[in-house]
Motif scaffolding. Structure first.
Motif, short mmCIF file in Angstrom:
data_model
loop_
_atom_site.label_atom_id
_atom_site.label_comp_id
_atom_site.label_asym_id
_atom_site.label_seq_id
_atom_site.Cartn_x
_atom_site.Cartn_y
_atom_site.Cartn_z
N SER A 1 0.84 -1.21 0.00
CA SER A 1 0.00 0.00 0.00
C SER A 1 0.87 1.25 0.00
O SER A 1 0.56 2.24 -0.69
CB SER A 1 -0.92 0.01 1.22
N VAL B 1 1.08 4.29 -2.67
CA VAL B 1 0.98 5.71 -2.34
C VAL B 1 2.09 6.48 -3.05
O VAL B 1 1.86 7.55 -3.63
CB VAL B 1 1.04 5.93 -0.81
N LEU C 1 0.18 8.69 -5.56
CA LEU C 1 -0.02 10.01 -4.96
C LEU C 1 1.28 10.79 -4.87
O LEU C 1 1.31 11.99 -5.06
CB LEU C 1 -0.64 9.87 -3.56
N ARG D 1 5.44 15.68 -1.96
CA ARG D 1 5.94 16.98 -2.39
C ARG D 1 7.35 17.15 -1.83
O ARG D 1 7.57 17.01 -0.63
CB ARG D 1 5.03 18.09 -1.88
N MET E 1 5.62 17.86 -6.97
CA MET E 1 5.23 16.49 -6.62
C MET E 1 6.18 15.49 -7.31
O MET E 1 6.55 15.66 -8.45
CB MET E 1 3.79 16.20 -7.04
N ASN F 1 7.84 16.08 6.73
CA ASN F 1 6.76 16.97 7.12
C ASN F 1 5.45 16.28 6.78
O ASN F 1 4.83 16.55 5.76
CB ASN F 1 6.83 18.30 6.38
N SER F 2 5.06 15.39 7.64
CA SER F 2 3.86 14.60 7.37
C SER F 2 2.65 15.52 7.31
O SER F 2 2.55 16.44 8.11
CB SER F 2 3.68 13.55 8.46
N PRO F 3 1.67 15.30 6.42
CA PRO F 3 1.68 14.21 5.45
C PRO F 3 2.41 14.54 4.14
O PRO F 3 2.25 15.62 3.60
CB PRO F 3 0.18 13.99 5.18
N ARG F 4 3.20 13.58 3.71
CA ARG F 4 3.73 13.49 2.36
C ARG F 4 4.47 14.73 1.86
O ARG F 4 4.26 15.16 0.75
CB ARG F 4 2.61 13.10 1.38
N GLN F 5 5.32 15.27 2.70
CA GLN F 5 6.12 16.40 2.25
C GLN F 5 7.51 16.29 2.83
O GLN F 5 7.69 15.86 3.97
CB GLN F 5 5.46 17.71 2.69
N MET G 1 -1.52 14.44 11.60
CA MET G 1 -0.73 14.46 10.37
C MET G 1 -0.79 13.13 9.63
O MET G 1 -0.09 12.94 8.62
CB MET G 1 0.74 14.77 10.69
N ALA G 2 -1.57 12.19 10.15
CA ALA G 2 -1.72 10.89 9.51
C ALA G 2 -3.16 10.42 9.73
O ALA G 2 -3.85 10.94 10.61
CB ALA G 2 -0.74 9.88 10.10
N GLN H 1 1.17 5.49 5.76
CA GLN H 1 1.78 6.79 5.47
C GLN H 1 3.21 6.87 6.00
O GLN H 1 4.11 7.37 5.32
CB GLN H 1 0.91 7.89 6.06
N ILE I 1 -6.27 4.95 2.11
CA ILE I 1 -5.65 5.55 0.92
C ILE I 1 -6.49 6.73 0.42
O ILE I 1 -5.95 7.77 0.02
CB ILE I 1 -5.48 4.50 -0.21
N MET J 1 -5.75 9.77 2.36
CA MET J 1 -4.47 10.38 1.98
C MET J 1 -4.61 11.21 0.71
O MET J 1 -3.97 12.25 0.55
CB MET J 1 -3.40 9.31 1.78
N PRO K 1 -0.35 17.00 0.60
CA PRO K 1 0.93 17.18 1.28
C PRO K 1 0.92 18.42 2.17
O PRO K 1 0.44 19.47 1.74
CB PRO K 1 1.92 17.33 0.13
N GLY K 2 1.42 18.27 3.39
CA GLY K 2 1.48 19.39 4.31
C GLY K 2 0.15 19.74 4.96
O GLY K 2 0.09 20.67 5.76
N TYR L 1 -5.34 15.91 8.98
CA TYR L 1 -6.48 15.00 8.89
C TYR L 1 -7.62 15.34 9.83
O TYR L 1 -8.60 14.59 9.90
CB TYR L 1 -6.00 13.57 9.18
#
Lengths: 496, 496
Positions: free
Chosen positions: A33, A37, A41, A44, A67, A217-221, A251-252, A262, B402, B405, B410-411, B414
């Motif tokens: 998974s 992601v 996804l 960044r 991204m 830097n959650s999420p996804r940065q 953040m998750a 994540q 997912i 997310m 990003p950044g 939630y």
């Protein structure tokens, strides 16, 4: 007691088979998974150089949105080259530590803006407090490497790393930590380590002598200084612990499985960047997943969710064949019972989960806002207890003690038995802070609680501190370097 | 929050593979050494009836010295008939608990002469305090069966079991505990249980409805009331937890291996006596090995030696195929950090060691001299944390999150995500006593430490207590029985 109990607190090995909360197929599902992601996804990535390096390795990059998506083939190549086990070096051979496998490394609290103790109260971190924390870390063999300790806000950020670097390298011979606050600071840090350890650039590049932690830097940065730190440390062959700060519900995702997906995805991106920079660069998989209090949004630690996340993270780290970093954390405002039980939940979860590095192992309080000197000593007690519990049980004939049982008849006692007399001085772990006096003695002593004993201990340790012997010429070279760099204006930190 | 989080605190199953500190051959060595102790050195058994029963089964008995040796064949026959897994019953089906296998049963503190709380201080145990402890035990699902709680010294010993029995059976519907203080008290206890549970003698004899703990008089002695308790409980098909009190350096050899050999030998003797009395009688293997402070002789708990002994004892219990009992113990004088970390070391050691019964799970302080109401509440928090950590991780598609997310870029965060809104009210464990307020809020609240929160909680629980519905006719029958027996002079306890 005249004899001294031999201790085994350096180069620790955890003998327990790691606990599991996920079935093998659940581990694989979370891993797949996370790969999905990263493919679908992406993340960044704010640093252009990081995007360029990843693009060159095959990632798909959109420079407008910043991204980056990476396919599972690229991630797998990175995992194929990242080493599973490696050593890290301090100033003397006894300070060598091993990351990975069944090895365990304890690092004290790192990062709080505040420091506290029962004598001076809660106050902003200073370089003096930082130096005292270095002295404490050096004084206990059960603490194996350094950490960023408290943030010394009385030193200008452009010069702060000189002071913290000097404190780590002159007051101690254990592996130092440096923040990734831009290439200039990192270059300074590496040079300080080389000067004090007496290493050429080639020698330094060949083995890990210093480490850093990168929190995505959650999420996804991945921000600029963090991506830069991965690049600079990996390039120099120094250790990066990639640790997403994935608080479930903030953040998750609020679900444990989602937060783990994540965490795993973000860690894999950081690890991939490092291996793209330098194949084989030493890296650690960090797990920090916990939950927040959904009433206030405040982070919670030592919760059942934290315990399960720590054990699951260990499974994920072993699945990808990397050393695993976890933490001894709690959310209490005082070194009270809550701080202890939350810390113990975190530490047991981490260590039964096979953690190879336990960060914030001593002194963390208030969800990481405070480095507490009392909590530090209390944690040293529990770390030493773990270290002792990791030692094997001797079942030699003499230890089975059948002769002693024959000597001591039914209803008797062993206090004066020959078997006891031969061993009593070194038979058991001797605590640092635990108070085993009886009620009467305790009342007479003024009913001291644990924190009061801890105050006495840290004061004794600091009063009796002797720095390790370090070649005066090397210290002089370090001081010359710091003086020159200070004159040049230092190295202002890189920000987002 | 409007929804209530579903909890799973009854009929607990520990999902973790038990940890090991002994290699398989070390387990077998300790087992064989213990068998050798029973064959060559034997135990002193003070009760003539016990010696007679053992002699009839093949043991070698010397009535002058009261020494009994048993060969390994007799021990093995006993182990062949002792059940590995069985249920115990309370007043309603939800209170059924399973002993053995992967099941875990928590029982609160039992036995202290003193009780303490922050409002009334440390004082001698009374029946009022005993009753309050019953109310607390009934109020938390995570406590599964009773224990002897505090010793109510304001009640004459000849009538004490009527009061403690009535409190257990009328204020609660959980399985009661009775001391083995002679045949008359035990017969009274069984009759009280039958009256309140509405059981015939045959129904009672067919299943466990009550239990006791037998501590051997280490080293190698079984006194009159203890041997009698094994006989009477086994004969009635009720549960006996045989628990040698083997403090290394005092009542057992100073070496861990030696203390374990002695613990194992003494436990095997008690278990053998029970099976000789009634083949298949339910029994639990108890381990209580810890060490003493060699400076003072005071017992120490939650030490590394305790952790290893607990894990090793679990291995020994599984080696002989019996449920394993361990304890949540500490030696602190206050519900402070030490009480918490020692307790957590004990509990984690016990539970990772596969303990099926955790005695003194809530409220034990001062090495067992005090039942602390604050420590009780603090322990409930940690027990609930264990119970939650025992629950599986859901990795269904929705939990992998997912979509969430994708929704949260990003950044972002939630907090407001649809996935969060659907789950936040019940996503996480909601603590009983942990204080997650920030520093400012905490200062404003008067800087409460954990024990202060715990005071508030036990008062709330006692204030809001409602006894379970119990058939009025049965309570009347119980009261009639107690009145009659009281008139008859009660049942003075049997002593050594």
């Amino acid at each position: 007691m005249t004899e001294t109990r031999p201790t085994h607190y350096q180069q620790l090995v955890n003998p327990f088979v790691p606990a599991e909360v996920l079935a093998a197929e659940q581990v694989e599902l979370i891993h797949r998974s996370a790969l999905g992601v990263l493919e679908d996804l992406g993340m960044r990535v704010l640093l252009p150089e990081a995007r360029r390096l990843l693009a060159e390795a095959g990632a798909v990059v959109d420079d407008d949105s910043m991204m980056v998506t990476v396919d599972r083939g690229l991630v797998q190549s990175a995992l194929d080259t990242a080493p599973a086990v490696y050593d890290g070096y301090g100033g003397v051979p006894e300070r060598t530590v091993t990351f990975g496998g069944e090895h365990v490394v304890f690092a004290p609290v790192g990062g709080p803006p505040y420091v506290s103790d029962r004598e001076r109260g809660r106050r902003t971190g200073t370089i003096e407090a930082f130096e005292d924390l270095m002295r404490l870390a050096q004084s206990f063999d059960v603490l194996h490497i350094h950490s960023p300790s408290v943030e010394p806000q009385d030193v200008d950020p452009a010069f702060r790393h000189y002071r913290t670097g000097r404190a780590q390298l002159v007051l101690s011979d254990k592996m130092p930590f440096f923040f990734g606050r831009g290439p200039a600071q990192i270059a300074d840090a590496f040079e300080m380590v080389r000067l004090v350890r007496g290493l050429t650039e080639e020698e330094f590049a060949a083995n890990p002598y210093v480490y850093t932690v990168v929190n995505t830097n959650s999420p996804r940065q991945l921000d600029v200084p963090m991506a830069q730190a991965i690049i600079d440390f990996a390039r120099a062959g120094q250790i990066v612990m990639v640790t997403p700060f994935t608080l479930a519900g903030a953040m998750a995702p609020v679900s444990l499985a989602g937060a783990l997906v994540q965490q795993h995805a973000e860690a894999l991106m950081g690890i991939t960047l490092g291996q793209v920079v330098r194949s084989g660069a030493p890296v650690v998989y960090g797990g920090f997943t916990s939950n927040v209090d959904m009433r206030s949004g405040a982070p919670a630690f030592g919760t059942p969710e934290y315990v399960k996340a720590a054990i699951a993270s260990g499974q994920l780290a072993r699945h990808i064949g990397l050393p695993f970093r976890s933490s001894n954390v709690n959310a209490s405002n005082a070194p009270d019972a809550q701080s202890a039980y939350e810390s113990m939940m975190s530490s047991w979860g981490a260590l039964m989960g096979g953690a190879n590095v336990l960060m914030h192992a001593a002194g963390w309080l208030e969800g990481g806002l405070v480095a507490s000197l009392e909590k530090y000593i209390i944690d040293v007690e529990t770390l030493q207890t773990f270290a002792e519990a990791f030692q094997p049980v001797d079942t030699s004939e003499a230890e089975l003690a059948i002769d002693a049982m024959q000597e001591v008849g039914p209803g008797g006692h062993y206090f004066g038995a020959a078997h006891t007399m031969e061993r009593y001085a070194t038979a058991f772990y001797d605590p640092v802070v635990s108070d085993w006096s009886n009620h009467g003695q305790w009342i007479e002593a003024g009913s001291p609680i644990t924190a009061e004993h801890a105050t006495r201990v840290w004061k004794q340790v600091l009063d009796g501190f002797e720095p390790p012997p370090i070649d005066a010429a090397r210290v002089e070279a370090l001081d010359d370097f710091i003086a020159r760099r200070t004159e040049e204006g230092g190295a202002p930190p890189l920000t987002t």
